[in-house]
Write a protein that holds these residues in place. Structure first.
Motif, PDB file in Angstrom:
ATOM      1  N   TYR A 147       0.879  -1.174   0.000  1.00  0.00           N
ATOM      2  CA  TYR A 147       0.000   0.000   0.000  1.00  0.00           C
ATOM      3  C   TYR A 147       0.908   1.214   0.000  1.00  0.00           C
ATOM      4  O   TYR A 147       1.674   1.434   0.934  1.00  0.00           O
ATOM      5  N   TYR A 148       0.802   2.036  -1.059  1.00  0.00           N
ATOM      6  CA  TYR A 148       1.797   3.075  -1.285  1.00  0.00           C
ATOM      7  C   TYR A 148       1.422   4.452  -0.741  1.00  0.00           C
ATOM      8  O   TYR A 148       2.271   5.188  -0.256  1.00  0.00           O
ATOM      9  N   SER A 149       0.180   4.863  -0.876  1.00  0.00           N
ATOM     10  CA  SER A 149      -0.185   6.265  -0.660  1.00  0.00           C
ATOM     11  C   SER A 149      -0.238   6.634   0.821  1.00  0.00           C
ATOM     12  O   SER A 149      -0.802   5.914   1.651  1.00  0.00           O
ATOM     13  N   GLU A 150       0.368   7.778   1.129  1.00  0.00           N
ATOM     14  CA  GLU A 150       0.277   8.310   2.486  1.00  0.00           C
ATOM     15  C   GLU A 150      -1.145   8.777   2.807  1.00  0.00           C
ATOM     16  O   GLU A 150      -1.559   8.775   3.961  1.00  0.00           O
ATOM     17  N   ARG A 151      -1.875   9.200   1.787  1.00  0.00           N
ATOM     18  CA  ARG A 151      -3.257   9.674   1.987  1.00  0.00           C
ATOM     19  C   ARG A 151      -4.113   8.599   2.644  1.00  0.00           C
ATOM     20  O   ARG A 151      -4.966   8.899   3.490  1.00  0.00           O
ATOM     21  N   PHE A 152      -3.923   7.344   2.248  1.00  0.00           N
ATOM     22  CA  PHE A 152      -4.764   6.252   2.738  1.00  0.00           C
ATOM     23  C   PHE A 152      -4.043   5.374   3.762  1.00  0.00           C
ATOM     24  O   PHE A 152      -4.356   4.192   3.898  1.00  0.00           O
ATOM     25  N   ARG A 153      -3.096   5.934   4.465  1.00  0.00           N
ATOM     26  CA  ARG A 153      -2.290   5.150   5.406  1.00  0.00           C
ATOM     27  C   ARG A 153      -3.182   4.371   6.379  1.00  0.00           C
ATOM     28  O   ARG A 153      -4.028   4.947   7.074  1.00  0.00           O
ATOM     29  N   ASP A 154      -2.985   3.054   6.415  1.00  0.00           N
ATOM     30  CA  ASP A 154      -3.679   2.133   7.339  1.00  0.00           C
ATOM     31  C   ASP A 154      -5.191   2.130   7.157  1.00  0.00           C
ATOM     32  O   ASP A 154      -5.924   1.688   8.052  1.00  0.00           O
TER      33      ASP A 154
ATOM     34  N   ILE B 151     -12.157   0.968   1.936  1.00  0.00           N
ATOM     35  CA  ILE B 151     -11.558   2.192   2.483  1.00  0.00           C
ATOM     36  C   ILE B 151     -12.258   2.506   3.800  1.00  0.00           C
ATOM     37  O   ILE B 151     -13.474   2.712   3.829  1.00  0.00           O
ATOM     38  N   ARG B 152     -11.496   2.551   4.877  1.00  0.00           N
ATOM     39  CA  ARG B 152     -12.060   2.862   6.190  1.00  0.00           C
ATOM     40  C   ARG B 152     -12.040   4.366   6.439  1.00  0.00           C
ATOM     41  O   ARG B 152     -11.124   5.068   6.006  1.00  0.00           O
ATOM     42  N   ASN B 153     -13.073   4.836   7.167  1.00  0.00           N
ATOM     43  CA  ASN B 153     -13.174   6.260   7.559  1.00  0.00           C
ATOM     44  C   ASN B 153     -12.932   7.178   6.359  1.00  0.00           C
ATOM     45  O   ASN B 153     -12.088   8.067   6.390  1.00  0.00           O
ATOM     46  N   ILE B 154     -13.751   6.991   5.347  1.00  0.00           N
ATOM     47  CA  ILE B 154     -13.577   7.759   4.113  1.00  0.00           C
ATOM     48  C   ILE B 154     -13.942   9.225   4.361  1.00  0.00           C
ATOM     49  O   ILE B 154     -14.842   9.538   5.151  1.00  0.00           O
ATOM     50  N   SER B 155     -13.232  10.139   3.701  1.00  0.00           N
ATOM     51  CA  SER B 155     -13.456  11.577   3.878  1.00  0.00           C
ATOM     52  C   SER B 155     -13.770  12.223   2.532  1.00  0.00           C
ATOM     53  O   SER B 155     -13.604  11.610   1.468  1.00  0.00           O
ATOM     54  N   ARG B 156     -14.203  13.490   2.592  1.00  0.00           N
ATOM     55  CA  ARG B 156     -14.518  14.209   1.358  1.00  0.00           C
ATOM     56  C   ARG B 156     -13.275  14.393   0.490  1.00  0.00           C
ATOM     57  O   ARG B 156     -13.379  14.462  -0.737  1.00  0.00           O
ATOM     58  N   GLU B 157     -12.099  14.441   1.120  1.00  0.00           N
ATOM     59  CA  GLU B 157     -10.862  14.561   0.357  1.00  0.00           C
ATOM     60  C   GLU B 157     -10.529  13.292  -0.426  1.00  0.00           C
ATOM     61  O   GLU B 157      -9.662  13.298  -1.303  1.00  0.00           O
ATOM     62  N   ASP B 158     -11.221  12.191  -0.115  1.00  0.00           N
ATOM     63  CA  ASP B 158     -10.989  10.926  -0.820  1.00  0.00           C
ATOM     64  C   ASP B 158     -11.839  10.799  -2.083  1.00  0.00           C
ATOM     65  O   ASP B 158     -11.799   9.772  -2.766  1.00  0.00           O
ATOM     66  N   SER B 159     -12.645  11.832  -2.382  1.00  0.00           N
ATOM     67  CA  SER B 159     -13.449  11.794  -3.611  1.00  0.00           C
ATOM     68  C   SER B 159     -12.521  11.774  -4.829  1.00  0.00           C
ATOM     69  O   SER B 159     -11.449  12.390  -4.826  1.00  0.00           O
ATOM     70  N   GLY B 160     -12.946  11.083  -5.880  1.00  0.00           N
ATOM     71  CA  GLY B 160     -12.148  11.008  -7.102  1.00  0.00           C
ATOM     72  C   GLY B 160     -12.432   9.727  -7.863  1.00  0.00           C
ATOM     73  O   GLY B 160     -13.413   9.021  -7.589  1.00  0.00           O
ATOM     74  N   VAL B 161     -11.561   9.403  -8.823  1.00  0.00           N
ATOM     75  CA  VAL B 161     -11.717   8.211  -9.660  1.00  0.00           C
ATOM     76  C   VAL B 161     -10.728   7.144  -9.189  1.00  0.00           C
ATOM     77  O   VAL B 161      -9.532   7.417  -9.014  1.00  0.00           O
ATOM     78  N   TYR B 162     -11.245   5.927  -8.991  1.00  0.00           N
ATOM     79  CA  TYR B 162     -10.424   4.780  -8.588  1.00  0.00           C
ATOM     80  C   TYR B 162     -10.400   3.782  -9.751  1.00  0.00           C
ATOM     81  O   TYR B 162     -11.464   3.422 -10.284  1.00  0.00           O
ATOM     82  N   LYS B 163      -9.214   3.349 -10.130  1.00  0.00           N
ATOM     83  CA  LYS B 163      -9.058   2.408 -11.252  1.00  0.00           C
ATOM     84  C   LYS B 163      -8.493   1.085 -10.766  1.00  0.00           C
ATOM     85  O   LYS B 163      -7.527   1.055 -10.001  1.00  0.00           O
TER      86      LYS B 163
END
Length: 314
Positions: free
Chosen positions: A79-86, A99-111
């Motif tokens: 798991y690489y991204s610091e944004r989604f750490r743990d 994705i646990r405890n998702i936030s508005r900053e996590d909005s976007g496109v997932y591939k």
């Protein structure tokens, strides 16, 4: 028997393009902030030796967030991204990502890219929303009175969030609505009714993932608590409760005093004090009188003389 039939390379290329284009279809998800969200792929059994990659694109650049592959018979998942750490968890059987405890900053496109000799790609657009707060209804008129048409102007408002709508409902029918604007901190919607006392009105705030409602209580809003400060209203009630008994007692005492004074004037006292004056009389031609005149004696007391009493009233 199938070895006799060969598939033309051009047909393989076309089939590959069709699979890729089908995989590129974007699945849209709308989620509530703070929840645990799983991006489901719909797959039931990914090949055990598949190479699975997940990318996150907040704007225009893809960021690799998951890399899972088999190396010398061992599953290695990074798991690489610091944004989604743990906060990330991959399911290799379906390729789904949690994705646990998702936030508005996590909005976007997932591939999702699954490589098993050929490469298949799936795209998911995730919009994360804040929960809607409960709308507030207040009277926007400056003063309140018992006259509804002059004093009652209900105004509904709520804190603004993404894709918010604010609506008034009369019974179950929507009669007005307004959508959010990024330029304002709150969203306002007046109830444009001249006589809102005859129906049930509800203000509804909603976005794609949550809804909050507040029902209009016209009695509380426009007719009760005309004193705006609750403490002032309490003091007024206490003052009235004290003054009314004092006023009643005062009036009663004044009435009793007047009745007593009037009765006293009409009553004649039985034991009225009487003053008496003593008047003594003597015969003018008696011997004693002649002797007194000659001797110049003015008064001689004689117990045998008659005494007259005369009452003198004051």
């Amino acid at each position: 028997m199938f070895s006799e039939y060969r598939i033309h390379p051009a047909l393989l290329l076309l089939l590959y393009c069709l699979l890729c284009s089908a995989g590129e279809e974007v699945v849209r998800l709308q989620e509530l902030e703070g929840n645990t969200v799983t991006i489901h792929t719909g797959l039931t059994g990914v090949q055990s030796d598949a190479h699975i990659l997940w990318y996150y694109r907040p704007e225009s650049v893809d960021i690799k967030i998951v890399n899972s592959q088999i190396i010398r018979g061992e599953i290695i998942t990074d798991y690489y991204s610091e944004r989604f750490r743990d906060r990330l968890q991959l399911n290799r059987t379906s390729g789904s990502l949690t994705i646990r405890n998702i936030s508005r900053e996590d909005s976007g496109v997932y591939k999702l890219n699954i490589i098993t000799g050929i490469s298949s790609v799936w795209s998911f657009s995730v919009d994360v929303y804040a929960p809607v707060l409960k709308p507030v209804i207040r009277n926007q008129a400056e003063k309140r009175s018992v006259s509804l048409r002059e004093s009652c102007s209900p105004l509904c408002s709520v804190e603004n969030v993404k894709d918010l709508s604010l609506s008034w409902y009369e019974e179950k029918e929507r009669i007005s609505s307004i959508n959010s604007s990024d330029s304002s901190e709150r969203l306002y919607l007046p109830l444009n009714k001249t006589d809102p006392n005859n129906s049930t009105y509800t203000c509804v705030a909603a976005n794609p993932v949550s809804t909050q409602t507040t029902q209009l209580n016209i009695t509380v809003l426009c007719f009760i608590n005309t004193v705006r400060n609750p403490n002032e209203a309490g003091r007024m009630k206490l003052l009235v409760a004290v003054l009314i008994p004092v006023l009643i007692v005062g009036l009663l005492l004044v009435f009793i005093a007047r009745v007593w004074k009037k009765k006293s004037k009409q009553q004649v006292p039985v034991d009225a004090e009487l003053n008496y004056a003593v008047v003594k009389t003597k015969p003018q031609n008696s011997k004693e009188a002649r002797e007194e005149n000659r001797a110049g004696v003015t008064e001689v007391q004689d117990q045998s003389d008659s005494v007259l009493y005369s009452t003198i009233r004051t």
